[in-house]
Design a protein around this motif. Structure first.
Motif, PDB file in Angstrom:
ATOM      1  N   TYR A  23       0.809  -1.235   0.000  1.00 42.00           N
ATOM      2  CA  TYR A  23       0.000   0.000   0.000  1.00 42.00           C
ATOM      3  C   TYR A  23       0.846   1.292   0.000  1.00 42.00           C
ATOM      4  O   TYR A  23       0.738   2.105   0.914  1.00 42.00           O
ATOM      5  CB  TYR A  23      -0.943   0.030   1.219  1.00 42.00           C
ATOM      6  CG  TYR A  23      -1.845  -1.172   1.359  1.00 42.00           C
ATOM      7  CD1 TYR A  23      -2.990  -1.335   0.578  1.00 42.00           C
ATOM      8  CD2 TYR A  23      -1.556  -2.164   2.304  1.00 42.00           C
ATOM      9  CE1 TYR A  23      -3.816  -2.450   0.728  1.00 42.00           C
ATOM     10  CE2 TYR A  23      -2.378  -3.280   2.457  1.00 42.00           C
ATOM     11  CZ  TYR A  23      -3.494  -3.417   1.668  1.00 42.00           C
ATOM     12  OH  TYR A  23      -4.306  -4.515   1.819  1.00 42.00           O
ATOM     13  N   PRO A  24       1.694   1.525  -0.999  1.00 41.00           N
ATOM     14  CA  PRO A  24       2.468   2.780  -1.015  1.00 41.00           C
ATOM     15  C   PRO A  24       1.562   3.977  -1.280  1.00 41.00           C
ATOM     16  O   PRO A  24       0.710   3.921  -2.178  1.00 41.00           O
ATOM     17  CB  PRO A  24       3.444   2.569  -2.181  1.00 41.00           C
ATOM     18  CG  PRO A  24       2.770   1.583  -3.069  1.00 41.00           C
ATOM     19  CD  PRO A  24       1.953   0.692  -2.180  1.00 41.00           C
ATOM     20  N   VAL A  25       1.732   5.068  -0.516  1.00 39.63           N
ATOM     21  CA  VAL A  25       0.843   6.233  -0.690  1.00 39.63           C
ATOM     22  C   VAL A  25       1.598   7.528  -0.988  1.00 39.63           C
ATOM     23  O   VAL A  25       1.045   8.613  -0.886  1.00 39.63           O
ATOM     24  CB  VAL A  25      -0.075   6.431   0.551  1.00 39.63           C
ATOM     25  CG1 VAL A  25      -1.056   5.283   0.683  1.00 39.63           C
ATOM     26  CG2 VAL A  25       0.734   6.616   1.821  1.00 39.63           C
ATOM     27  N   ASN A  26       2.883   7.418  -1.340  1.00 40.91           N
ATOM     28  CA  ASN A  26       3.606   8.588  -1.840  1.00 40.91           C
ATOM     29  C   ASN A  26       4.705   8.100  -2.789  1.00 40.91           C
ATOM     30  O   ASN A  26       4.970   6.899  -2.897  1.00 40.91           O
ATOM     31  CB  ASN A  26       4.181   9.457  -0.704  1.00 40.91           C
ATOM     32  CG  ASN A  26       5.126   8.676   0.191  1.00 40.91           C
ATOM     33  OD1 ASN A  26       5.986   7.938  -0.295  1.00 40.91           O
ATOM     34  ND2 ASN A  26       4.960   8.824   1.503  1.00 40.91           N
ATOM     35  N   PHE A  37      -1.859   5.763  -9.510  1.00 37.21           N
ATOM     36  CA  PHE A  37      -1.810   4.543  -8.687  1.00 37.21           C
ATOM     37  C   PHE A  37      -1.756   4.901  -7.197  1.00 37.21           C
ATOM     38  O   PHE A  37      -2.441   4.295  -6.371  1.00 37.21           O
ATOM     39  CB  PHE A  37      -0.597   3.684  -9.090  1.00 37.21           C
ATOM     40  CG  PHE A  37      -0.755   3.054 -10.448  1.00 37.21           C
ATOM     41  CD1 PHE A  37      -1.294   1.775 -10.583  1.00 37.21           C
ATOM     42  CD2 PHE A  37      -0.401   3.745 -11.605  1.00 37.21           C
ATOM     43  CE1 PHE A  37      -1.466   1.201 -11.837  1.00 37.21           C
ATOM     44  CE2 PHE A  37      -0.578   3.184 -12.857  1.00 37.21           C
ATOM     45  CZ  PHE A  37      -1.111   1.904 -12.982  1.00 37.21           C
ATOM     46  N   ILE A  38      -0.953   5.928  -6.876  1.00 37.47           N
ATOM     47  CA  ILE A  38      -0.850   6.389  -5.482  1.00 37.47           C
ATOM     48  C   ILE A  38      -2.223   6.875  -5.001  1.00 37.47           C
ATOM     49  O   ILE A  38      -2.674   6.527  -3.898  1.00 37.47           O
ATOM     50  CB  ILE A  38       0.206   7.530  -5.374  1.00 37.47           C
ATOM     51  CG1 ILE A  38       1.617   6.954  -5.546  1.00 37.47           C
ATOM     52  CG2 ILE A  38       0.097   8.271  -4.045  1.00 37.47           C
ATOM     53  CD1 ILE A  38       2.703   8.005  -5.745  1.00 37.47           C
ATOM     54  N   ASP A  39      -2.887   7.666  -5.859  1.00 39.21           N
ATOM     55  CA  ASP A  39      -4.206   8.206  -5.484  1.00 39.21           C
ATOM     56  C   ASP A  39      -5.213   7.082  -5.239  1.00 39.21           C
ATOM     57  O   ASP A  39      -5.980   7.112  -4.271  1.00 39.21           O
ATOM     58  CB  ASP A  39      -4.739   9.147  -6.586  1.00 39.21           C
ATOM     59  CG  ASP A  39      -3.879  10.413  -6.703  1.00 39.21           C
ATOM     60  OD1 ASP A  39      -3.130  10.694  -5.736  1.00 39.21           O
ATOM     61  OD2 ASP A  39      -3.934  11.083  -7.755  1.00 39.21           O
ATOM     62  N   LEU A  40      -5.193   6.073  -6.126  1.00 38.96           N
ATOM     63  CA  LEU A  40      -6.125   4.946  -5.988  1.00 38.96           C
ATOM     64  C   LEU A  40      -5.870   4.193  -4.670  1.00 38.96           C
ATOM     65  O   LEU A  40      -6.804   3.872  -3.929  1.00 38.96           O
ATOM     66  CB  LEU A  40      -5.978   3.991  -7.188  1.00 38.96           C
ATOM     67  CG  LEU A  40      -6.722   2.649  -7.084  1.00 38.96           C
ATOM     68  CD1 LEU A  40      -8.226   2.846  -6.988  1.00 38.96           C
ATOM     69  CD2 LEU A  40      -6.410   1.741  -8.263  1.00 38.96           C
ATOM     70  N   ILE A  41      -4.597   3.922  -4.381  1.00 37.11           N
ATOM     71  CA  ILE A  41      -4.255   3.160  -3.153  1.00 37.11           C
ATOM     72  C   ILE A  41      -4.658   3.957  -1.911  1.00 37.11           C
ATOM     73  O   ILE A  41      -5.225   3.405  -0.956  1.00 37.11           O
ATOM     74  CB  ILE A  41      -2.738   2.813  -3.134  1.00 37.11           C
ATOM     75  CG1 ILE A  41      -2.403   1.843  -4.292  1.00 37.11           C
ATOM     76  CG2 ILE A  41      -2.330   2.185  -1.798  1.00 37.11           C
ATOM     77  CD1 ILE A  41      -0.917   1.707  -4.597  1.00 37.11           C
ATOM     78  N   LYS A  42      -4.377   5.269  -1.933  1.00 36.52           N
ATOM     79  CA  LYS A  42      -4.715   6.119  -0.782  1.00 36.52           C
ATOM     80  C   LYS A  42      -6.225   6.092  -0.519  1.00 36.52           C
ATOM     81  O   LYS A  42      -6.680   5.913   0.605  1.00 36.52           O
ATOM     82  CB  LYS A  42      -4.256   7.556  -1.084  1.00 36.52           C
ATOM     83  CG  LYS A  42      -3.961   8.388   0.175  1.00 36.52           C
ATOM     84  CD  LYS A  42      -3.575   9.815  -0.163  1.00 36.52           C
ATOM     85  CE  LYS A  42      -2.132   9.922  -0.612  1.00 36.52           C
ATOM     86  NZ  LYS A  42      -1.716  11.306  -0.910  1.00 36.52           N
TER      87      LYS A  42
END
Length: 727
Positions: free
Chosen positions: A570-573, A595-600
């Motif tokens: 779950y990387p968010v940055n 991808f970051i936005d989706l995971i966040k």
């Protein structure tokens, strides 16, 4: 002279200390009195002061024989640093040029030098023997790391055996032998070999109370465990020991890739590099040294906070000495060893081809290490017992076994079976033989001795097979059995063991820790299973959507293995995304944000707590080769020339380049493609194929293009395509 000197005053004058530690003063007085001296003092006890101070007080030059250049340099710098003039301490070894050697000789001749450090090889050289015999006044000889003299020591060096004959040639003076680790057998060996059997012995306790001992199961994720451990101890100094130079370099690269200030140290590096690494460690420019056992002897860094053994050491002496480099200031010292039985088998294999007697000693030392690693008994108790010291506390409170004690069970019946067996075979066999005997296994060895016909044979066949090692090991600790180390490790009954046979009593033991073997084989990329299949499916949909919008194949954006790891970590940055396999900074910038936005969003909507630790960055095997490839491509070296200079087949070089590109590094090989493929249309056709294909699979590409394109041509253009489109 011993009585005239106010030693405390001299200690304060030269070293700035108000009081001596332990036996230091008594040792120095004994030496000043002209007597041979034997010192057994654990690392951190202040061994070197026992010869440094008397050398500064006495008339003449003290010869300090030491095995390692690192130790000499470090100690010479310390002594000269606290003296008003240079030349009070010198070293003489293979690292010096002619003019430096000339300077050393002049300072010794003029009586300016009080301490001369020499390697045993240098001491034994004819020209040095002549010089010391004719031009030096010798106050005494100090033999540091004296265990190197004994075949039973963990670091036997044959040249140490020549020290006494050489001293006899140069001229007699008192001898002080010092070591941090020596069993009774090694102590006797040292004194005999140096001709100081009447030496007064000073033996300090081996108990280093501030050290925490732990043995962990070695597994595939050992690098990850080590990186996490270091990150939990930020800014602290540590040493990691590995058995092979290759592993030292690989692990140092992994640590550096994870923003840890680390460096490799082994005997294969040039002396300038080793010297700089050592200085950087002492000056705290780097936090962690990854080393073979060549590092650490005599390194005077009091605040090493952890020592990790990546591989189980060859002997408990080696282990004790290496862990002893932690917490020398009395502060925290964490000692972790990773253990798996297959590592022992590797070490045994290394012994093949050596003389039988050496193999036998090596195997016995390994068995002691194995017993230490597997036992659930207090590790302090085990270590101290090995060095002939009893530790009476039941729980030391500072090792893994004492902090997580196992339930005890009464093994009175099993001990009786073992004692009867030892007696039945006339106390003439080793532990493995006794275990086979009580289990009732009629091996060829047993049958040849006709022991399968004895009444006691097989008395323990109905018992749990795993109980015999802990019973024997803990009976040795309890004093019922003695292992005759000098005689192949034969098991003997002690007086207490004989009494137990007549009048048995409760005998409480703990079962051994169980270790499984780990798979250290290469893992295949793409064989990661996502922890969160729902998120993985959403990420795949997003990838497909972007690929259609950009009109490129989906695999160009991120490979499946990268999506797998995103759905696990779950990387968010952007920084976290770059810790995912196959995601370099270019890919993160180019494709990462959606991808970051989706995971966040997914984490917030589903109340997901992300793992505290992100994936540890790995460094591809043969990372030094990869660095050289990248540098050579930057210089536009022809790939076929590059392959031969690296000792690789052309196909192997392409494998390496593909691995670099797949992990997210951009490489421009246009200069080579233009030379190698003279038909521009062919390059365009291959490029177009990969632009339109849903897979980068080579076999499918060959099937499609193989009629007029070679496999090498397809691979070269695929590298170009991936580098331009994916990175």
């Amino acid at each position: 002279m011993a009585k005239e000197v106010n030693l405390t005053q001299q200690l304060k004058h030269y070293f700035g200390f108000d009081t001596f530690k332990g036996d230091q003063e008594a040792i120095i007085r004994n030496l000043l009195g002209g007597n041979d001296t034997f010192v057994l003092m654990p690392t951190g006890g202040g061994k070197s002061l026992c010869y440094q101070l008397p050398s500064l007080i006495m008339d003449g030059t003290a010869i300090v024989i030491s095995p390692l250049i690192a130790l000499m340099k470090n100690q010479v710098d310390v002594i000269n640093g606290m003296s008003e003039e240079t030349g009070v301490a010198h070293y003489l070894n293979s690292s010096l040029n002619k003019s430096a050697i000339q300077q050393v000789m002049e300072d010794v001749k003029s009586r300016k030098t009080k301490l001369l450090y020499v390697a045993p090889e240098s001491l034994n050289k004819e020209e040095n023997v002549e010089f010391l015999k004719n031009d030096a006044k010798i106050s005494f000889y100090a033999i540091d790391e004296a265990h190197c003299i004994s075949e039973w020591g963990h670091d036997f060096r044959p040249e140490y055996r020549n020290i006494r004959p050489t001293i006899n040639k140069i001229g007699n003076a008192p001898v002080i032998a010092l070591t941090a680790t020596a069993t009774d057998k090694v102590r006797t060996d040292i004194k005999k070999s140096l001709g100081i059997t009447d030496a007064k012995e000073f033996k300090s306790s081996f108990n280093r109370q501030n050290l925490y001992y732990e043995v962990r199961q070695k597994s595939k994720d050992i690098d990850t465990q080590i990186v996490k451990f270091i990150k939990q101890h930020p800014g602290k100094s540590g040493i990691i020991y590995c058995l092979s130079r290759k592993k030292v370099e690989e692990l140092a690269e992994v640590l550096k890739a994870n923003d840890i200030k680390a460096a490799a140290y082994h005997a294969g590096l040039d002396s300038q590099t080793r010297s700089k690494t050592q200085d950087d460690f002492l000056m705290e420019n780097i936090d962690v040294i990854v080393a073979t056992i060549a590092f650490g002897m005599g390194i005077d860094k009091p605040d090493v906070r952890f020592v990790i053994h990546y591989d189980i050491p060859k002997s408990l002496e080696g282990y004790y000495q290496e862990t002893g480099r932690a917490g020398r200031d009395g502060g925290e010292g964490i000692c972790i060893a990773f253990y798996a039985e297959k590592d022992l088998k590797k070490l045994e294999k290394f012994m093949e081809g050596k003389p039988v007697s050496e193999q036998d000693i090596g195997k016995q030392l390994l068995q002691e290490t194995q017993a230490y690693a597997e036992s659930s008994v207090c590790r302090r108790k085990l270590l101290l017992h090995y060095f002939g010291e009893e530790y009476s506390k039941e729980n030391c409170g500072n090792c893994d076994n004492c902090l997580h004690p196992k339930q005890k069970l009464d093994a009175k019946a099993e001990l009786l079976i073992v004692l009867r067996a030892i007696k039945a075979v006339k106390e003439n066999f080793r532990q493995e033989y006794i275990i086979e005997f009580v289990k009732g296994r009629a091996t060829d060895d047993l049958v040849s001795h006709k022991h399968d016909q004895l009444e006691e044979f097989g008395e323990g066949e109905d018992k749990d097979a795993k109980i015999w090692n802990p019973v024997i090991r803990q009976a040795i600790l309890a004093g019922y059995i003695k292992k005759d180390v000098e005689n192949y490790g034969l098991l003997k009954l002690t007086a207490a063991g004989k009494r137990f046979l007549k009048d048995p009593e409760t005998f409480m033991i703990v079962m051994d820790n169980e270790f499984s073997d780990y798979d250290d084989g290469e893992t295949v990329d793409g064989q990661v299973s996502a922890l969160d299949p729902q998120l993985f499916a959403m990420l795949k949909d997003l990838r497909k959507e972007i690929a259609q919008k950009m009109q490129i194949p989906a695999y160009v954006i991120f490979q499946d293995v990268s999506l797998d790891q995103m759905a696990t970590m779950y990387p968010v940055n952007s920084d976290e995304l770059q810790q995912i396999q196959g995601v370099g900074s270019g890919k993160a910038k180019r494709y990462g944000q959606p991808f970051i936005d989706l995971i966040k969003r997914y984490c917030e909507d589903n109340g997901i707590e992300r793992p505290e630790e992100m994936r540890i960055r790995t460094v591809p095997k043969k990372s030094m080769v990869k660095v050289r490839i990248i540098q050579a491509i930057d210089r536009q070296v022809a790939l076929d020339d590059m392959a031969s200079s690296l000792g690789l087949e052309f196909e192997e070089l392409l494998d390496e380049i593909e691995a670099i590109v797949y992990s997210g590094t951009k490489l421009n090989i246009d200069y080579f493609i233009e030379d190698y493929i003279d038909d521009e249309d062919k390059v365009d056709d291959i490029y177009d194929y990969f632009s339109e294909s849903e897979t980068d699979d080579l076999e499918e590409a060959i099937e499609e293009l193989g009629e007029y394109c070679s496999e090498e041509e397809i691979r070269l253009v695929r590298i170009k395509f991936l580098s331009e489109m994916a990175n």
